[in-house]
Design a protein around this motif. Sequence first.
Motif, PDB file in Angstrom:
ATOM      1  N   ASN A   5      -4.727  49.291 -32.412  1.00 51.07           N
ATOM      2  CA  ASN A   5      -4.153  50.138 -33.408  1.00 51.07           C
ATOM      3  C   ASN A   5      -4.087  50.111 -34.672  1.00 51.07           C
ATOM      4  OD1 ASN A   5      -1.499  51.680 -33.995  1.00 51.07           O
ATOM      5  ND2 ASN A   5      -0.252  50.686 -33.855  1.00 51.07           N
ATOM      6  N   HIS A   6      -4.989  49.458 -35.802  1.00 52.17           N
ATOM      7  CA  HIS A   6      -5.329  49.432 -36.749  1.00 52.17           C
ATOM      8  C   HIS A   6      -4.804  50.946 -37.272  1.00 52.17           C
ATOM      9  CE1 HIS A   6      -7.994  49.550 -40.509  1.00 52.17           C
ATOM     10  NE2 HIS A   6      -7.807  47.937 -40.255  1.00 52.17           N
ATOM     11  N   PRO A   7      -3.960  50.470 -38.902  1.00 48.38           N
ATOM     12  CA  PRO A   7      -3.237  51.530 -39.620  1.00 48.38           C
ATOM     13  C   PRO A   7      -4.405  52.305 -40.440  1.00 48.38           C
ATOM     14  CG  PRO A   7      -3.708  49.617 -40.620  1.00 48.38           C
ATOM     15  CD  PRO A   7      -4.108  49.645 -39.227  1.00 48.38           C
ATOM     16  N   ASP A   8      -5.918  52.283 -40.810  1.00 47.64           N
ATOM     17  CA  ASP A   8      -6.803  53.253 -40.268  1.00 47.64           C
ATOM     18  C   ASP A   8      -7.423  54.543 -40.401  1.00 47.64           C
ATOM     19  OD1 ASP A   8      -6.392  51.614 -43.503  1.00 47.64           O
ATOM     20  OD2 ASP A   8      -8.408  50.581 -42.997  1.00 47.64           O
ATOM     21  N   ILE A   9      -6.826  53.941 -38.751  1.00 47.19           N
ATOM     22  CA  ILE A   9      -7.031  55.182 -37.772  1.00 47.19           C
ATOM     23  C   ILE A   9      -6.147  56.314 -37.154  1.00 47.19           C
ATOM     24  CG2 ILE A   9      -8.222  55.422 -34.945  1.00 47.19           C
ATOM     25  CD1 ILE A   9     -10.283  53.865 -37.205  1.00 47.19           C
ATOM     26  N   SER A  10      -6.559  57.899 -37.025  1.00 48.87           N
ATOM     27  CA  SER A  10      -5.821  58.221 -37.253  1.00 48.87           C
ATOM     28  C   SER A  10      -4.913  58.115 -35.961  1.00 48.87           C
ATOM     29  CB  SER A  10      -6.693  60.059 -37.423  1.00 48.87           C
ATOM     30  OG  SER A  10      -7.182  60.368 -35.966  1.00 48.87           O
ATOM     31  N   ASP A  11      -3.219  59.474 -36.183  1.00 48.10           N
ATOM     32  CA  ASP A  11      -2.933  59.083 -34.735  1.00 48.10           C
ATOM     33  C   ASP A  11      -3.731  59.705 -33.529  1.00 48.10           C
ATOM     34  OD1 ASP A  11      -0.952  57.134 -35.786  1.00 48.10           O
ATOM     35  OD2 ASP A  11       0.237  59.496 -36.226  1.00 48.10           O
ATOM     36  N   ARG A  12      -4.343  60.679 -33.981  1.00 41.59           N
ATOM     37  CA  ARG A  12      -4.770  61.819 -32.927  1.00 41.59           C
ATOM     38  C   ARG A  12      -5.761  60.990 -32.312  1.00 41.59           C
ATOM     39  NH1 ARG A  12      -9.675  64.459 -33.129  1.00 41.59           N
ATOM     40  NH2 ARG A  12     -10.025  66.083 -31.606  1.00 41.59           N
ATOM     41  N   LYS A  52      -5.976  57.783 -31.759  1.00 46.18           N
ATOM     42  CA  LYS A  52      -6.243  56.886 -32.056  1.00 46.18           C
ATOM     43  C   LYS A  52      -5.512  56.669 -29.776  1.00 46.18           C
ATOM     44  CE  LYS A  52      -3.619  54.064 -35.006  1.00 46.18           C
ATOM     45  NZ  LYS A  52      -3.201  53.594 -35.748  1.00 46.18           N
ATOM     46  N   ARG A  53      -4.577  58.571 -29.849  1.00 50.37           N
ATOM     47  CA  ARG A  53      -4.120  59.295 -28.777  1.00 50.37           C
ATOM     48  C   ARG A  53      -5.623  59.203 -27.653  1.00 50.37           C
ATOM     49  NH1 ARG A  53      -0.939  61.832 -32.198  1.00 50.37           N
ATOM     50  NH2 ARG A  53      -2.383  63.710 -32.267  1.00 50.37           N
ATOM     51  N   LEU A  54      -6.476  60.162 -28.468  1.00 49.36           N
ATOM     52  CA  LEU A  54      -7.427  60.232 -27.754  1.00 49.36           C
ATOM     53  C   LEU A  54      -8.146  59.084 -27.345  1.00 49.36           C
ATOM     54  CD1 LEU A  54      -9.217  62.382 -27.035  1.00 49.36           C
ATOM     55  CD2 LEU A  54     -10.869  60.839 -29.193  1.00 49.36           C
ATOM     56  N   VAL A  55      -8.348  57.711 -27.567  1.00 46.92           N
ATOM     57  CA  VAL A  55      -8.760  56.391 -27.483  1.00 46.92           C
ATOM     58  C   VAL A  55      -7.463  55.596 -25.774  1.00 46.92           C
ATOM     59  CG1 VAL A  55      -9.519  53.739 -27.172  1.00 46.92           C
ATOM     60  CG2 VAL A  55     -10.105  55.628 -28.945  1.00 46.92           C
ATOM     61  N   MET A  56      -6.427  55.967 -26.685  1.00 46.40           N
ATOM     62  CA  MET A  56      -5.455  55.774 -26.004  1.00 46.40           C
ATOM     63  C   MET A  56      -5.678  55.865 -23.818  1.00 46.40           C
ATOM     64  SD  MET A  56      -4.625  52.601 -27.278  1.00 46.40           S
ATOM     65  CE  MET A  56      -3.069  51.921 -26.328  1.00 46.40           C
ATOM     66  N   ASP A  57      -5.587  57.464 -24.112  1.00 49.84           N
ATOM     67  CA  ASP A  57      -5.470  58.159 -22.644  1.00 49.84           C
ATOM     68  C   ASP A  57      -7.165  57.650 -21.570  1.00 49.84           C
ATOM     69  OD1 ASP A  57      -3.221  60.061 -24.026  1.00 49.84           O
ATOM     70  OD2 ASP A  57      -3.689  61.036 -24.155  1.00 49.84           O
ATOM     71  N   ALA A  58      -8.216  57.898 -22.874  1.00 50.10           N
ATOM     72  CA  ALA A  58      -8.779  57.481 -22.135  1.00 50.10           C
ATOM     73  C   ALA A  58      -9.214  56.581 -21.421  1.00 50.10           C
ATOM     74  CB  ALA A  58     -10.637  58.130 -23.469  1.00 50.10           C
ATOM     75  N   ALA A  59      -9.177  55.593 -22.246  1.00 54.03           N
ATOM     76  CA  ALA A  59      -8.174  53.909 -21.991  1.00 54.03           C
ATOM     77  C   ALA A  59      -7.629  53.738 -20.564  1.00 54.03           C
ATOM     78  CB  ALA A  59      -8.554  53.257 -23.283  1.00 54.03           C
ATOM     79  N   GLU A  60      -6.856  54.745 -20.754  1.00 53.76           N
ATOM     80  CA  GLU A  60      -5.607  54.170 -19.426  1.00 53.76           C
ATOM     81  C   GLU A  60      -6.293  55.012 -18.253  1.00 53.76           C
ATOM     82  OE1 GLU A  60      -2.399  56.509 -20.504  1.00 53.76           O
ATOM     83  OE2 GLU A  60      -2.085  54.970 -21.650  1.00 53.76           O
ATOM     84  N   ASN A  61      -7.414  56.231 -18.051  1.00 47.06           N
ATOM     85  CA  ASN A  61      -7.534  56.465 -16.547  1.00 47.06           C
ATOM     86  C   ASN A  61      -9.477  55.794 -16.867  1.00 47.06           C
ATOM     87  OD1 ASN A  61      -5.488  58.562 -16.465  1.00 47.06           O
ATOM     88  ND2 ASN A  61      -7.192  59.371 -18.755  1.00 47.06           N
ATOM     89  N   THR A  62      -9.091  54.702 -17.195  1.00 49.48           N
ATOM     90  CA  THR A  62     -10.909  53.888 -17.272  1.00 49.48           C
ATOM     91  C   THR A  62     -10.700  52.618 -17.131  1.00 49.48           C
ATOM     92  OG1 THR A  62     -11.929  56.033 -18.995  1.00 49.48           O
ATOM     93  CG2 THR A  62     -13.278  54.126 -18.477  1.00 49.48           C
ATOM     94  N   VAL A  63     -11.205  52.515 -16.354  1.00 49.98           N
ATOM     95  CA  VAL A  63     -11.475  50.438 -16.071  1.00 49.98           C
ATOM     96  C   VAL A  63     -12.474  50.077 -17.179  1.00 49.98           C
ATOM     97  CG1 VAL A  63     -11.984  48.011 -14.859  1.00 49.98           C
ATOM     98  CG2 VAL A  63     -10.777  50.840 -13.675  1.00 49.98           C
TER      99      VAL A  63
END
Length: 52
Positions: free
Chosen positions: A23-30, A32-43
């Motif tokens: 959740n680094h502040p320099d990373i866009s919300d878009r 972050k969502r892309l990474v989090m969605d992919a991470a949730e679907n990946t081990v």
Amino acid sequence: MTLKDLARKLGISPSTVSRALHNHPDISDRTKRLVMDAAENTVISRTRLPRA
């Protein structure tokens, strides 16, 4: 799957993936969502995640 694998899959750098997951502040919300969605679907191997 490692952090590097996830980055390759998303077409972004491993450091961007790491920052998004921490959740680094320099990373866009878009991105972050892309990474989090992919991470949730990946081990991700916790032993290979960078330490903050």
